[in-house]
Design an enzyme around this catalytic site. Sequence first.
Site, PDB file in Angstrom:
ATOM      1  N   ALA A 154      48.857  34.268   9.228  1.00 52.47           N
ATOM      2  CA  ALA A 154      49.730  34.634   8.112  1.00 52.47           C
ATOM      3  C   ALA A 154      49.533  33.716   6.910  1.00 52.47           C
ATOM      4  O   ALA A 154      49.171  32.558   7.047  1.00 52.47           O
ATOM      5  CB  ALA A 154      51.189  34.566   8.561  1.00 52.47           C
ATOM      6  N   GLY A 197      48.885  33.448  13.727  1.00 59.42           N
ATOM      7  CA  GLY A 197      49.339  34.792  14.060  1.00 59.42           C
ATOM      8  C   GLY A 197      48.216  35.693  14.529  1.00 59.42           C
ATOM      9  O   GLY A 197      48.430  36.610  15.308  1.00 59.42           O
ATOM     10  N   GLU A 202      47.929  35.072  18.088  1.00 51.37           N
ATOM     11  CA  GLU A 202      49.075  35.670  18.763  1.00 51.37           C
ATOM     12  C   GLU A 202      48.896  37.185  18.924  1.00 51.37           C
ATOM     13  O   GLU A 202      49.270  37.743  19.957  1.00 51.37           O
ATOM     14  CB  GLU A 202      50.368  35.316  18.022  1.00 51.37           C
TER      15      GLU A 202
END
Length: 164
Positions: free
Chosen positions: A37, A77, A80
């Site tokens: 991000a 992210g 993830e």
Amino acid sequence: SLAVLQALEDGLKKADADPSVKAVMICGENGKFSAGADIRGFSTLQRHGIGLGPIVSLIESSEKPVVAAIEGVALGGGLEVALGCHYRIAHVKARMGLPEVTIGLLPGAEGTQRLPRLIGVPAALDMITTGKHIPATEALKLGLVDEIVEENTIEAAIRLANKV
């Protein structure tokens, strides 16, 4: 970004609803999976009510196999998202990590829960607390990725998806 999160959500829901779709592959563009991000966009995402955590959970809960094709980097992210996938294939030159801890942020999309389940607590704790990037070869040894390839990761991910 909001556009990427919305596209992931829309694409997954569409694929899950379509009986002709047997598996899903998630990849990045221009030789990069995802660098994570942009912290400048955090407040925008909150205003729109969309977050990475629920998207990663949506990936993980898909009844169809979801394969991540990791090229370049899967950081923050991006890692993830890959952790939410059922299978992960990485290019031999790819790197993975959770570098947000180096600026005082904890992984916010349940990476701190998924990573230890996948690679064990000691290795996950090292990655989570140091923010170091690990190469694909180490990721394979740890069990973070299922396969590494020197060829096109997208084609390899499609082969794996067809196999499973």
